[in-house]
Write a protein that holds these residues in place. Structure first.
Motif, mmCIF file in Angstrom:
data_model
loop_
_atom_site.group_PDB
_atom_site.id
_atom_site.type_symbol
_atom_site.label_atom_id
_atom_site.label_comp_id
_atom_site.label_asym_id
_atom_site.label_seq_id
_atom_site.Cartn_x
_atom_site.Cartn_y
_atom_site.Cartn_z
ATOM 1 N N HIS A 1 -46.037 -25.007 -52.714
ATOM 2 C CA HIS A 1 -45.577 -24.711 -54.067
ATOM 3 C C HIS A 1 -46.302 -25.586 -55.090
ATOM 4 O O HIS A 1 -46.748 -25.092 -56.139
ATOM 5 C CB HIS A 1 -44.069 -24.951 -54.159
ATOM 6 C CG HIS A 1 -43.509 -24.793 -55.540
ATOM 7 N ND1 HIS A 1 -43.505 -23.597 -56.218
ATOM 8 C CD2 HIS A 1 -42.942 -25.700 -56.386
ATOM 9 C CE1 HIS A 1 -42.956 -23.754 -57.412
ATOM 10 N NE2 HIS A 1 -42.613 -25.025 -57.533
ATOM 11 N N THR B 1 -38.456 -35.447 -50.395
ATOM 12 C CA THR B 1 -39.307 -35.116 -51.538
ATOM 13 C C THR B 1 -40.390 -36.164 -51.726
ATOM 14 O O THR B 1 -41.554 -35.827 -51.993
ATOM 15 C CB THR B 1 -38.458 -35.003 -52.824
ATOM 16 O OG1 THR B 1 -37.319 -34.163 -52.587
ATOM 17 C CG2 THR B 1 -39.277 -34.403 -53.960
ATOM 18 N N PHE C 1 -36.464 -26.276 -48.750
ATOM 19 C CA PHE C 1 -37.152 -26.834 -49.911
ATOM 20 C C PHE C 1 -38.376 -27.636 -49.478
ATOM 21 O O PHE C 1 -39.484 -27.451 -50.016
ATOM 22 C CB PHE C 1 -36.186 -27.712 -50.705
ATOM 23 C CG PHE C 1 -36.838 -28.538 -51.778
ATOM 24 C CD1 PHE C 1 -37.433 -27.923 -52.875
ATOM 25 C CD2 PHE C 1 -36.852 -29.922 -51.704
ATOM 26 C CE1 PHE C 1 -38.034 -28.679 -53.875
ATOM 27 C CE2 PHE C 1 -37.447 -30.685 -52.686
ATOM 28 C CZ PHE C 1 -38.047 -30.066 -53.786
ATOM 29 N N LYS D 1 -41.419 -25.636 -48.119
ATOM 30 C CA LYS D 1 -42.177 -24.863 -49.096
ATOM 31 C C LYS D 1 -42.808 -25.723 -50.186
ATOM 32 O O LYS D 1 -43.642 -25.238 -50.964
ATOM 33 C CB LYS D 1 -41.261 -23.818 -49.754
ATOM 34 C CG LYS D 1 -40.676 -22.778 -48.806
ATOM 35 C CD LYS D 1 -39.746 -21.847 -49.557
ATOM 36 C CE LYS D 1 -39.189 -20.750 -48.661
ATOM 37 N NZ LYS D 1 -38.263 -21.287 -47.647
ATOM 38 N N LEU D 2 -42.419 -26.991 -50.267
ATOM 39 C CA LEU D 2 -42.784 -27.801 -51.425
ATOM 40 C C LEU D 2 -44.292 -28.024 -51.545
ATOM 41 O O LEU D 2 -44.864 -27.902 -52.630
ATOM 42 C CB LEU D 2 -42.056 -29.144 -51.377
ATOM 43 C CG LEU D 2 -42.265 -30.070 -52.577
ATOM 44 C CD1 LEU D 2 -41.879 -29.361 -53.879
ATOM 45 C CD2 LEU D 2 -41.458 -31.356 -52.415
ATOM 46 N N THR E 1 -38.378 -22.224 -53.778
ATOM 47 C CA THR E 1 -38.256 -23.687 -53.827
ATOM 48 C C THR E 1 -37.167 -24.112 -54.806
ATOM 49 O O THR E 1 -36.383 -25.026 -54.525
ATOM 50 C CB THR E 1 -39.589 -24.328 -54.247
ATOM 51 O OG1 THR E 1 -40.105 -23.639 -55.393
ATOM 52 C CG2 THR E 1 -40.603 -24.282 -53.124
ATOM 53 N N ASP E 2 -37.109 -23.461 -55.973
ATOM 54 C CA ASP E 2 -36.073 -23.786 -56.959
ATOM 55 C C ASP E 2 -34.686 -23.469 -56.413
ATOM 56 O O ASP E 2 -33.735 -24.243 -56.583
ATOM 57 C CB ASP E 2 -36.297 -23.018 -58.253
ATOM 58 C CG ASP E 2 -37.484 -23.542 -59.049
ATOM 59 O OD1 ASP E 2 -38.097 -24.529 -58.600
ATOM 60 O OD2 ASP E 2 -37.797 -22.968 -60.111
#
Length: 534
Positions: free
Chosen positions: A278, A356, A271, A274-275, A244-245
Motif C-alpha cells: 500500500h 506498523t 493491515f 497489505k501495508l 488497509t484503511d
C-alpha cells in the motif's frame, strides 16, 4: 440600535452603556420566551409573516449584542468595562440565546422553515463576520461561531452538492483558524473530524486528537462511534474503504470499544500484510496518511487520554489531594500491575503500533515514510523524559531499525553540529515554514515543548498551504529526524550516537528487534496470547 452613537470614533458614556445593556436584556428575555413557546408548540405551523417576525426579533437581539461589544471594547472604554464581555460570557450568550436556540427551532421545523433558516443563517453569519473584524478580543469565539454557522448551512443543503462542499470548506477553514490560536482545544478537532467525511482515516486522526488534546472534548467518546460502528458491524466486502484503511480503522475501533476482540488479530494482520504494498502503491500520497496513522497509534497507546491509562498516568499525573501525603501521591503515579483491563488495552495498542513500526521502518530508502518517522520520534523523544512511561514501550519499539534508518540519512548529511546542538534546527533569518505533520502534531501533549515558540507565527501560510508538501521539505525533515535521534541518544538508554564516527547504534539489549524467523501473523498471535486475548 438603541439611539446611541457607538461608531469607532465615539465613546459611550456609562449611562449610555447601561441603556444598551438594558435594551439587550429586554430583547434577550423576549427571544428566550418566544423560542421556548415555539419549541413546545411543534404541531402549530407558522406562516411567512410569523417567521419574518421571529427573524426580525432575533435580528434585533443580534444587533443589541453587536452594540454591547462595540461599546464595551471601545478604545476609550475603561478596563473594567472591557472585562464585562468575558466576565459575563457574553460571546457565549450571543451564540446560545441569539443564534443557536433559534436555529434549532428552525431545524426542527424543516422542511417548512428552510427558506427562513437560510435567511437567518446568512444574517447571523454576516453579523459574526462583522464582529470578527471589529471586536478582535473574542476572535477565537467568532471563528468557531462562523464555523458552526457554516456547518448548519452545509447540513441543510441536499440538492446542490457543490454548494454543500463550498460551505464544508468555509466551516473547515474557520475551525482550522481557531485551532491555530487555541491548538490545545479538543473541541475544534472534533468539529474538523465531522467535516472530514468521507475520509475515514482523517476522521480517525481528528477524533483521536480531540480526545488526546490537553483540553479534550468529552462528547467525542460518543461521536467517534459513528465512525467505528459501521465497520464493527460489517465485513470488508461491504465497505467502500481501501482494505488497509478498513483493517486499520476497524482494529482501532476494537481497541476503543472493546467489541469484537476475537477479530482483532485478523484485522491487525490484514493491515500489516497489505501495508508495505500500500505504501509503495500510494507513494507521495502516503506522506499524509503516514503521520495520521502514526498520531492515531500514539493516541491509542495513551488510551485516548484516559487518566487510568498506564502511560498517561506517568506523563500527565493526577493532581494531589489536599490531605494526601507525598508518598501516597507518588504511589498513585505507579501503574497497578494487577489492573488487568488497562494492561490489556496497552498491550493490544502496542501490538498494532509495533507491527506498523516494523513494516514502515523496513522501507529505509523510501522518503515517503519520513513524515511517519518524524511523528513517532517526536512522541518517543517526549517519553524519553519520563523513564516510567518509556519502560512500558521500550521493548516493543524497533530501536535497531531506527538506528539503521538514521545512519542511512547520515550518509548524505554533513552539518553534524546542527543535529548535535540542543537548539531546534531551523533556517536562519527566514520566516518559519512548518512541515505538514507539524500542524498535525501541534496541540498534542507530547509535542508541547517540541516546537519553538514562534514556529507557527508565519501568517503568510493559508489554510490550504498548511498540508502541502514542497520539495525543499525533504532535506529539512531528514535533518529534524536526525536531530530527534541525537536528542533521544543523549539519554544513552535506547539509542547511542558516536560524535566521532557520526553513527547511531543501540545498546546490546536492543540488538535483536524481532525474531526474523517468525512471520508477522505468528508474532501478533503470540502477543495476543500473552495477554489472554486468544
Amino acid at each position: 440600535m438603541y439611539g446611541f452613537d457607538i461608531s469607532p470614533t465615539h465613546a459611550v458614556s456609562t449611562q449610555g452603556f447601561k441603556g444598551i445593556y438594558a435594551g439587550l436584556v429586554m430583547v434577550e428575555a423576549k427571544c428566550i420566551e418566544v423560542d421556548k413557546a415555539q419549541k413546545s408548540e411543534t404541531d402549530v405551523k407558522l406562516n411567512n409573516k410569523q417567521w419574518q417576525a421571529l427573524i426580525a426579533l432575533h435580528s434585533t437581539l443580534l444587533h443589541g449584542y453587536h452594540d454591547f461589544f462595540l461599546a464595551s471594547q471601545h478604545p476609550t472604554a475603561s478596563s473594567s468595562l472591557k472585562r464585562l464581555g468575558a466576565k459575563y460570557y457574553m460571546p457565549g450568550r450571543m451564540w446560545k440565546r441569539g443564534i443557536d436556540a433559534f436555529l434549532e427551532l428552525l431545524r426542527h421545523r424543516l422542511p417548512d422553515s428552510l427558506e427562513h433558516m437560510l435567511t437567518f443563517i446568512y444574517l447571523a453569519y454576516s453579523m459574526m463576520a462583522l464582529l470578527y473584524e471589529t471586536v478582535p478580543a473574542f476572535a477565537t469565539t467568532w471563528m468557531e461561531c462562523l464555523g458552526d454557522l457554516g456547518r448548519y448551512r452545509m447540513a441543510i443543503e441536499d440538492d446542490d452538492l457543490r454548494e454543500r462542499e463550498v460551505w464544508t470548506s468555509v466551516s473547515r477553514r474557520w475551525y482550522s483558524k481557531a485551532s491555530d490560536i487555541v491548538p490545545e482545544t479538543g473541541r475544534l478537532y472534533h468539529h474538523l473530524a465531522i467535516l472530514s467525511r468521507p475520509n475515514a482515516l482523517q476522521q480517525l486522526f481528528y477524533y483521536s486528537k480531540a480526545l488526546s488534546a490537553p483540553e479534550p472534548f468529552d462528547p467525542t467518546w460518543e461521536s467517534i462511534m459513528t465512525l467505528f460502528d459501521p465497520l464493527l458491524g460489517s465485513d470488508s466486502q461491504s465497505s467502500r474503504l481501501l482494505p488497509t484503511d478498513f483493517a486499520f480503522i476497524k482494529a482501532q475501533g476494537i481497541l476503543f470499544s472493546g467489541k469484537l476482540v476475537d477479530e482483532y488479530q485478523a484485522e491487525v494482520t490484514s493491515f500489516l500484510d497489505k501495508l508495505d504494498s500500500h505504501i509503495g502503491g500510494t507513494a507521495r500520497y502516503w506522506m499524509e496518511r503516514g503521520y495520521q496513522i502514526a498520531i492515531s497509534n500514539c493516541c491509542a497507546l495513551l488510551c485516548w487520554g484516559k487518566e487510568s491509562s498506564f502511560i498517561y498516568q506517568t506523563i500527565r499525573p493526577m493532581k494531589p489531594n489536599k490531605k494526601e501525603s507525598q508518598e501516597c501521591y507518588d504511589a498513585r503515579l505507579i501503574p497497578d500491575p494487577n489492573d488487568y483491563e488497562n494492561a490489556k488495552a496497552l498491550e493490544q495498542a502496542r501490538i498494532l503500533a509495533e507491527g506498523t513500526y516494523h513494516k514502515v521502518l523496513s522501507r529505509v530508502s523510501d522518503p515517503n515514510i519520513l513524515p511517519y518517522v518524524h511523528s513517532i520520534l517526536v512522541f518517543h523523544r517526549y517519553l524519553s523524559s519520563y523513564p516510567a512511561a518509556m519502560s512500558l514501550l521500550e521493548a516493543t519499539f524497533p530501536w535497531k531499525l531506527v538506528a539503521t534508518l538514521l545512519n542511512s540519512l547520515l550518509s548524505s548529511y554533513g552539518e553534524y553540529e546542527r543535529i548535535q546542538s540542543n537548539k531546534f534546527p531551523r533556517l536562519a533569518k527566514q520566516l518559519p515554514r512548518p512541515l505538514p505533520e507539524d500542524f498535525a502534531l501541534r496541540g498534542l501533549l507530547w509535542a508541547d515543548k517540541y516546537f519553538p515558540s514562534d514556529w507557527f507565527s508565519n501568517d503568510m501560510i493559508d489554510d490550504e498551504e498548511k498540508y502541502s508538501e514542497v520539495a525543499s521539505m525533504t532535506d529539512e525533515r531528514k535533518e529534524r529526524i536526525l536531530w530527534l535521534g541525537v536528542s533521544i541518544a543523549q539519554h544513552g538508554k535506547w539509542l547511542l550516537y558516536d560524535e566521532k564516527s557520526h553513527q547511531f547504534s543501540v545498546p546490546p539489549r536492543f540488538e535483536q528487534d524481532v525474531d526474523e524467523d517468525m512471520p508477522d501473523v505468528a508474532l501478533v498471535a503470540q502477543r495476543l496470547r500473552s495477554v489472554h486475548i486468544l
